[in-house]
Write a protein that holds these residues in place. Structure first.
Motif, mmCIF file in Angstrom:
data_model
loop_
_atom_site.group_PDB
_atom_site.id
_atom_site.type_symbol
_atom_site.label_atom_id
_atom_site.label_comp_id
_atom_site.label_asym_id
_atom_site.label_seq_id
_atom_site.Cartn_x
_atom_site.Cartn_y
_atom_site.Cartn_z
ATOM 1 N N GLY A 367 -8.314 -1.566 11.013
ATOM 2 C CA GLY A 367 -8.109 -2.622 10.022
ATOM 3 C C GLY A 367 -7.956 -2.073 8.621
ATOM 4 N N LEU A 368 -8.832 -1.140 8.249
ATOM 5 C CA LEU A 368 -8.762 -0.542 6.912
ATOM 6 C C LEU A 368 -7.480 0.273 6.738
ATOM 7 C CD1 LEU A 368 -12.452 0.668 6.359
ATOM 8 C CD2 LEU A 368 -11.316 -1.300 5.311
ATOM 9 N N SER A 369 -7.054 0.956 7.791
ATOM 10 C CA SER A 369 -5.836 1.764 7.711
ATOM 11 C C SER A 369 -4.622 0.892 7.445
ATOM 12 C CB SER A 369 -5.630 2.559 9.009
ATOM 13 O OG SER A 369 -6.677 3.482 9.206
ATOM 14 N N LEU A 370 -4.553 -0.231 8.117
ATOM 15 C CA LEU A 370 -3.433 -1.141 7.913
ATOM 16 C C LEU A 370 -3.393 -1.653 6.476
ATOM 17 C CD1 LEU A 370 -1.057 -2.775 9.014
ATOM 18 C CD2 LEU A 370 -2.702 -4.532 9.743
ATOM 19 N N ILE A 371 -4.566 -2.030 5.962
ATOM 20 C CA ILE A 371 -4.648 -2.505 4.574
ATOM 21 C C ILE A 371 -4.255 -1.403 3.607
ATOM 22 C CG2 ILE A 371 -6.204 -3.365 2.789
ATOM 23 C CD1 ILE A 371 -7.843 -4.673 5.054
ATOM 24 N N GLY A 372 -4.769 -0.196 3.845
ATOM 25 C CA GLY A 372 -4.462 0.929 2.965
ATOM 26 C C GLY A 372 -2.994 1.289 2.973
ATOM 27 N N PHE A 373 -2.374 1.247 4.152
ATOM 28 C CA PHE A 373 -0.948 1.552 4.241
ATOM 29 C C PHE A 373 -0.124 0.531 3.452
ATOM 30 C CE2 PHE A 373 3.115 0.880 6.501
ATOM 31 C CZ PHE A 373 3.698 2.125 6.269
ATOM 32 N N ILE A 374 -0.487 -0.737 3.577
ATOM 33 C CA ILE A 374 0.210 -1.784 2.825
ATOM 34 C C ILE A 374 0.042 -1.571 1.327
ATOM 35 C CG2 ILE A 374 0.237 -4.259 2.320
ATOM 36 C CD1 ILE A 374 -0.525 -4.714 5.269
ATOM 37 N N HIS A 375 -1.168 -1.176 0.914
ATOM 38 C CA HIS A 375 -1.414 -0.873 -0.510
ATOM 39 C C HIS A 375 -0.491 0.227 -1.002
ATOM 40 C CE1 HIS A 375 -4.578 -3.353 -2.052
ATOM 41 N NE2 HIS A 375 -5.405 -3.095 -1.044
ATOM 42 N N MET A 376 -0.339 1.284 -0.194
ATOM 43 C CA MET A 376 0.499 2.411 -0.603
ATOM 44 C C MET A 376 1.949 1.974 -0.779
ATOM 45 S SD MET A 376 -0.906 5.718 1.536
ATOM 46 C CE MET A 376 0.055 6.884 0.556
ATOM 47 N N LEU A 377 2.449 1.165 0.149
ATOM 48 C CA LEU A 377 3.839 0.720 0.048
ATOM 49 C C LEU A 377 4.038 -0.257 -1.102
ATOM 50 C CD1 LEU A 377 4.994 0.197 3.755
ATOM 51 C CD2 LEU A 377 5.334 2.176 2.262
ATOM 52 N N ARG A 378 3.037 -1.104 -1.350
ATOM 53 C CA ARG A 378 3.194 -2.148 -2.356
ATOM 54 C C ARG A 378 2.907 -1.652 -3.764
ATOM 55 N NH1 ARG A 378 -1.009 -6.820 -1.762
ATOM 56 N NH2 ARG A 378 -2.267 -5.176 -2.729
ATOM 57 N N ASP A 379 1.860 -0.860 -3.924
ATOM 58 C CA ASP A 379 1.404 -0.478 -5.262
ATOM 59 C C ASP A 379 1.645 0.986 -5.612
ATOM 60 O OD1 ASP A 379 0.422 -3.064 -5.586
ATOM 61 O OD2 ASP A 379 -1.515 -2.552 -4.706
ATOM 62 N N GLY A 380 2.025 1.798 -4.629
ATOM 63 C CA GLY A 380 2.161 3.221 -4.891
ATOM 64 C C GLY A 380 3.448 3.584 -5.600
ATOM 65 N N GLU A 381 3.442 4.733 -6.267
ATOM 66 C CA GLU A 381 4.658 5.260 -6.851
ATOM 67 C C GLU A 381 5.558 5.779 -5.739
ATOM 68 O OE1 GLU A 381 3.360 8.196 -9.586
ATOM 69 O OE2 GLU A 381 2.512 6.745 -11.010
#
Length: 457
Positions: A367-381
């Motif tokens: 669950g945390l991995s999925l959230i973190g991956f979405i964060h990287m795509l949405r908010d990451g450079e």
């Protein structure tokens, strides 16, 4: 003072976690024979023969040296040479490799996001029972995982123009000698690099760097291809992949479809291969059964829980199991009910604890991995987003490729990636977005003032 106290608490907590991990593998450290599997015996036989005669071969069975690539046996040989043949030394070194993974996760998280992300990634990896217990067996998993994570760390440095690309090719070549599945990782890396360089560099410099990357990787594995061709007439790194396809992907499909025994199914696959392609014949005849066994194997890898092996390491006692994992994989309600009854009447507290630990960890980290991956795509450079894609493709490749042969141990190299993605849940909103938001607010405010001026005039 508060910051210092928090740092002390974090350090103390991580040291306590490391100590707990050490205590949990104390028995296999004292009695390393607990961590020896059928595969382990092959690796150990090859390593011992290198020490005794300097030749890469084994008396266990013919062509074991063709079946097993030399990376892990050479790793064992080096430890045996230093430690006078101590299996305990192997378990200890592999325990340290697990700590190295935690350290690399800290470095990755700290450089890519912040210190808190690095700390969380390390802690989550150290909490993985799958990575811990398989590192206490005489198997390749933790060595491959450490090498893969080091390659990813080096890749981040390449992205930031802080490290040359070609050493990663050497490292991936070495990983292919440990587990032949690594051979295709070079191709994944190369395609990813190609797209990345084309976005930021001219074609010719990109092509030169990628060509050198592939050259270094091929330079490492080519001698073994040539050796196997010269000795056995097979231009291959290892025959393990072909054996896996026949014994698992195809034979288990026949077991599922025809209800015959596994050994009988293996013999039938051999007969079918002499007449033609067993793979095409079985897929064409039993497509649903083929998909079923692939799905079950992948599910075993995803669950990452192997209580029987873990119990043997901790207690040196056989564990029959409650059948809960098989029941869950079958999807049959009757089997799940029966497994739950067996589980409820079980007197093995250790087995229940390990089962709960493994399944709960998988649930949380997924669950945390999925959230973190979405964060990287949405908010990451851009660099973070491209790294997220590389991490994801590698994880999917390692989980899906074993197919019907899937086991909990095949998730070990993916454990650091899951921990990394989970740590990305701490990713703050990037400053550039804050600046853009403020600019929009100022623009809107200015527009409103202009409208007011026009109105009042």
């Amino acid at each position: 003072m508060g910051l210092k106290r928090r740092n002390y608490i974090i350090i103390a907590g991580m040291l306590g976690l490391i100590l707990l991990r050490f205590v949990l593998i104390l028995n296999p450290l004292i009695e390393p024979a607990r961590g020896i599997t059928i595969d382990s015996e092959q690796y150990l036989s090859l390593a011992q023969n290198i020490l005794d005669s300097g030749r890469y071969e084994s008396a266990i069975a013919p062509q074991i040296d063709l079946f097993r690539a030399p990376g892990y046996p050479l790793f064992l040989t080096g430890i045996f040479w230093i430690s006078a043949g101590s299996l305990s030394a192997v378990v200890l070194v592999q325990f340290v490799l697990g700590l190295l993974c935690a350290l690399l996760l800290y470095a990755l998280g700290n450089e890519m996001i912040n210190q808190r992300a690095g700390i969380l990634g390390s802690i989550l990896f150290l909490l993985s029972p799958n990575a811990l217990f398989w590192s206490a067996t005489i198997m390749t998993e933790i060595l491959f995982a450490a090498g893969l994570l080091l390659a990813l760390f080096m890749t981040w440095r390449v992205v930031r123009d802080q490290f040359p690309l070609w050493p990663i090719g050497l490292l991936l070549g070495g990983l292919s000698l440990i587990r032949p599945i690594g051979l295709y990782l070079m191709l994944i890396w190369g395609v990813w690099l190609l797209f990345g360089y084309l976005l930021k560099a001219a074609w010719i410099p990109a092509a030169r760097r990628i060509a050198l990357f592939f050259f270094m990787g091929i330079l490492v594995v080519t001698p073994w291809f040539l050796r196997n061709n010269a000795k056995y007439g097979e231009l291959t790194l290892s025959t393990v992949s072909a054996a896996t396809v026949n014994a698992y992907h195809l034979a288990l499909s026949l077991v599922e479809a025809e209800g015959i025994g596994w050994e009988d199914a293996k013999l039938k696959v051999q007969e079918m291969n002499t007449d033609g392609s067993a793979l095409l014949s079985i897929i064409r005849s039993y497509p649903v059964d083929f998909i079923k066994v692939q799905t079950r194997g992948i599910a075993r890898t995803v669950l990452g829980t192997e209580v029987g092996t873990w119990m043997k390491l901790i207690t040196d006692q056989p564990y029959e199991g409650s059948g809960i994992l098989s029941a869950l994989l079958s999807g049959k309600l009757s089997m799940i009910k029966e497994a739950l009854v067996n589980l409820s009447i079980s007197n093995s507290i250790s087995a229940l604890f390990l089962l709960a630990w493994g399944l709960l960890y998988t649930l949380i980290i997924s669950g945390l991995s999925l959230i973190g991956f979405i964060h990287m795509l949405r908010d990451g450079e851009v660099e973070l987003r491209t790294m997220a894609i590389l991490f994801l493709v590698i994880a999917l490749y390692l989980v899906l490729t074993p197919g019907a042969a899937g086991e909990a141990r095949f998730r070990v190299p993916v454990e650091p990636i899951l921990a990394f993605f989970a740590a990305m849940t701490l990713m703050p909103k990037p400053e550039r977005n804050l600046v853009e938001d403020k600019s929009k607010q100022d623009h809107n405010a200015g527009g409103a003032q202009g409208e007011n001026v026009v109105t009042h005039s």
